[in-house]
Design a protein around this motif. Structure first.
Motif, PDB file in Angstrom:
ATOM      1  N   GLY A 263      -4.359  -3.978  -9.320  1.00 34.00           N
ATOM      2  CA  GLY A 263      -3.506  -4.717  -8.046  1.00 34.00           C
ATOM      3  C   GLY A 263      -3.534  -5.951  -7.713  1.00 34.00           C
ATOM      4  N   ALA A 264      -4.404  -6.809  -8.421  1.00 31.79           N
ATOM      5  CA  ALA A 264      -4.798  -8.064  -8.175  1.00 31.79           C
ATOM      6  C   ALA A 264      -4.520  -9.125  -9.089  1.00 31.79           C
ATOM      7  CB  ALA A 264      -6.154  -8.231  -7.625  1.00 31.79           C
TER       8      ALA A 264
ATOM      9  N   ALA B 160      -1.683  -0.751  -3.845  1.00 26.29           N
ATOM     10  CA  ALA B 160      -1.270  -1.034  -5.184  1.00 26.29           C
ATOM     11  C   ALA B 160      -1.061  -2.275  -5.482  1.00 26.29           C
ATOM     12  CB  ALA B 160       0.402  -0.441  -5.187  1.00 26.29           C
ATOM     13  N   LEU B 161      -0.806  -3.424  -4.485  1.00 26.14           N
ATOM     14  CA  LEU B 161      -1.026  -4.846  -4.753  1.00 26.14           C
ATOM     15  C   LEU B 161      -2.040  -5.359  -3.575  1.00 26.14           C
ATOM     16  CD1 LEU B 161       2.851  -5.668  -5.385  1.00 26.14           C
ATOM     17  CD2 LEU B 161       1.125  -5.615  -7.257  1.00 26.14           C
TER      18      LEU B 161
ATOM     19  N   VAL C 227      13.698  -3.504  -4.357  1.00 27.50           N
ATOM     20  CA  VAL C 227      13.539  -2.184  -4.539  1.00 27.50           C
ATOM     21  C   VAL C 227      12.481  -1.587  -3.286  1.00 27.50           C
ATOM     22  CG1 VAL C 227      12.689  -0.140  -5.771  1.00 27.50           C
ATOM     23  CG2 VAL C 227      13.972  -1.917  -6.897  1.00 27.50           C
ATOM     24  N   TYR C 228      11.492  -2.034  -3.094  1.00 26.59           N
ATOM     25  CA  TYR C 228      10.772  -1.806  -1.837  1.00 26.59           C
ATOM     26  C   TYR C 228      11.197  -3.318  -0.906  1.00 26.59           C
ATOM     27  CZ  TYR C 228       7.795   0.835  -5.013  1.00 26.59           C
ATOM     28  OH  TYR C 228       7.393   1.655  -5.866  1.00 26.59           O
TER      29      TYR C 228
ATOM     30  N   THR D 158       0.945  -1.276  -0.137  1.00 23.43           N
ATOM     31  CA  THR D 158      -0.077  -0.178   0.077  1.00 23.43           C
ATOM     32  C   THR D 158       0.823   1.324  -0.127  1.00 23.43           C
ATOM     33  OG1 THR D 158      -0.114  -0.153   2.490  1.00 23.43           O
ATOM     34  CG2 THR D 158      -1.864  -1.138   1.145  1.00 23.43           C
ATOM     35  N   PHE D 159       0.286   2.275  -0.701  1.00 20.09           N
ATOM     36  CA  PHE D 159       0.802   3.765  -0.558  1.00 20.09           C
ATOM     37  C   PHE D 159      -0.261   4.669   0.100  1.00 20.09           C
ATOM     38  CE2 PHE D 159       3.029   1.653  -4.092  1.00 20.09           C
ATOM     39  CZ  PHE D 159       4.279   2.014  -3.816  1.00 20.09           C
TER      40      PHE D 159
END
Length: 510
Positions: free
Chosen positions: A218-219, A19-20, A53-54, A13-14
């Motif tokens: 995101g899914a 996001a996912l 990266v994340y 999440t942002f």
């Protein structure tokens, strides 16, 4: 087949955005696994989670690689395990050699001194694996995009890659280079290397993918087995956009009027090599309500022609005339070209089309600041009204007009570029690769905007490397090769075979 990668329950999440959402992804050893979805579906975010990266802790879920749970804190951690990602924007240093780029940060050295003999020897081995015959000492800036992409892959091989992630690897390549890259992926597959391929080019995915995972909002909405039987593009598109796109191009009933824009005997020379003509005695015209395509291979001179017409932003020793409504106009600077009613949407929206770290609200009026100013002072209320108006008119998906453009999907970035030029009030709009790097759903929306602009009487020029796109949205097509126009035909009479035949025949004459 043995599973090499298992991602389970990945949620990222942002602020204000999921996001996912509980994504699962499984990749087998030695397979090519395609990851598809609209811009903003979460493909790149998922790969950034995988590559570190994340970092671990910034998302929920579990990553297992070769049977072991991984908690990557950065890219270096994932690379040590053999997970290598090649981004759409290549990360090469142009003025360094091929060898220096391949081993940058991973130097062949002893006692702090680089062993150049080993570096060059190892580079030659790696280049041979990817089919490059260049010297290890060749500077990257001397290579075309296709060869630069192969250098990136050679760099991945130097790190003993087990899982290669390629993000839109063919988006900037011509057909020949794209075919070579896909063939290389199949060779890696035969050698037991797994690949994750992110691409909007569904025909390429159909050629090489063993498995296709579709992301939407995101899914992960489906995983399709492409090994046993071919998966239809229609099925992939339906899963991507949540609906069927029976017609890839919106219907049009052209109402073509008088000639608005005419170019006569236009010639421009290369800015560094002044003896070389990038445009050679080019003449063409566009009528009101007409969509005209310019076809040609990469390097044919199409972008150089467009940029030289738009304020002489490219080239030297430029000659020829530009007419609007039968009268010569001054296009010697960008401001004068805009004042004459000519606008140009660049093929490179991130570098030349947008101020990425600024907001939608501030990007849209950039080409027409007078339109939101009182004297020399920007009217912020007017600026906001304009941004909101275009957000609604061309359906820019964003949290608000205060959102930074860098955080938009590619399709929505392109809509901001179009909004910027539409607010400038052009009569002629030159669109250079308007759908590059954009998914099929967003492409349809861009095509619909083009159709609507033509309906209002605008004269539109579309430069595209995708021939089906030109055949689907234009009324007339010019064919360009080696700086010259070598053919012209109504789209109703055109085909990919006819266009390629004109290019090949003109090449033989030269």
């Amino acid at each position: 087949m043995t599973t090499i990668l298992q991602m389970q329950g990945i949620t990222k999440t942002f602020p204000g955005v999921i996001a996912l959402d509980d994504v699962n992804l499984s990749v087998a050893e030695g397979e090519i696994h395609a990851l598809v979805g609209e811009n903003g579906a979460g493909k790149s975010t998922l790969m950034k989670v995988l590559s570190g990266v994340y970092p671990h802790g910034s998302y929920d879920g579990v990553i297992e690689f070769k049977g072991e749970e991984c908690r990557f804190s950065g890219i270096a951690d994932s690379e040590k395990r053999g997970i290598i990602i090649i981004h759409q924007e290549l990360a090469l240093v142009p003025l360094l050699s091929i060898a220096e780029n391949i081993f940058l940060g991973n130097e062949r050295a002893a006692g702090g001194v680089i062993d150049w003999h080993e570096t060059f020897s190892r580079t030659r081995e790696l280049l041979a694996k990817v089919g490059l015959k260049e010297s290890p000492q060749t500077r990257v800036t001397e290579l075309g995009l296709g060869k630069q992409q192969l250098v990136e892959i050679a760099k991945a091989l130097s790190k003993e890659v087990k899982l290669l992630i390629l993000d839109e690897p063919t988006s900037s390549l011509n057909e020949t280079d794209s075919e070579a890259l896909l063939k290389l992926l199949l060779e890696f597959k035969a050698a037991g290397i797994s690949s994750i391929l992110i691409s909007h080019k569904l025909n390429e995915i159909s050629k090489v993918a063993d498995t296709i995972t579709v992301l939407r909002d995101g899914a992960a909405v489906s995983t399709l087995d492409a090994k046993g039987s071919a998966v239809s593009e229609a099925d992939i598109i339906r899963d991507m956009v949540g609906r069927s796109l029976n017609d890839r191009y919106p219907p049009r009933s052209p109402q073509i009027g008088e000639t608005i824009f005419e170019v006569k005997n236009w010639t421009a020379h290369h800015p560094q090599h002044s003896e070389r003509k990038v445009c050679d005695d080019v003449s063409f015209h566009v009528k009101a309500g007409e969509v005209v395509g310019i076809a040609g291979l990469m390097g044919a001179g199409r972008t150089e022609l467009a940029m030289s017409l738009f304020g002489k932003s490219y080239g030297t020793n430029i000659s020829g005339t530009v007419e609007m409504h039968g009268r010569p106009v001054d296009v010697s600077t960008v401001n004068r070209a805009i004042s004459a009613g000519i606008c140009y949407a660049t093929e490179d929206r991130k570098t030349f089309g947008l101020v990425l770290d600024d907001t939608i609200r501030r990007n849209i009026p950039l080409a027409n600041l007078d339109g939101i100013a009182n004297g020399i002072v920007i009217d912020e209320h007017r600026e906001l009204d304009v941004a909101r108006d275009y957000r609604e008119r061309i359906r820019i998906k964003c949290s608000s007009t205060a959102q930074e453009v860098v955080n938009l999907s590619g399709g929505n970035q392109q809509k901001v570029v179009l909004a910027k030029w539409l607010f400038a009030g052009p009569e002629v709009l030159i669109l250079d690769e308007p759908t590059r790097g954009i998914d099929v759903g967003a492409k349809y929306e861009i095509y619909a905007i083009i159709a609507e602009l033509a309906k209002t009487g605008k004269a539109i020029v579309v430069i595209s490397s995708e021939m089906p796109e030109l055949l689907g949205i234009t009324d007339r097509i010019y064919v360009m090769n080696e700086g010259r126009f070598v053919g012209e035909m109504p789209t109703s009479d055109a085909s990919q075979e006819k266009i390629m035949s004109l290019i090949i025949r003109s090449g033989h004459r030269n």
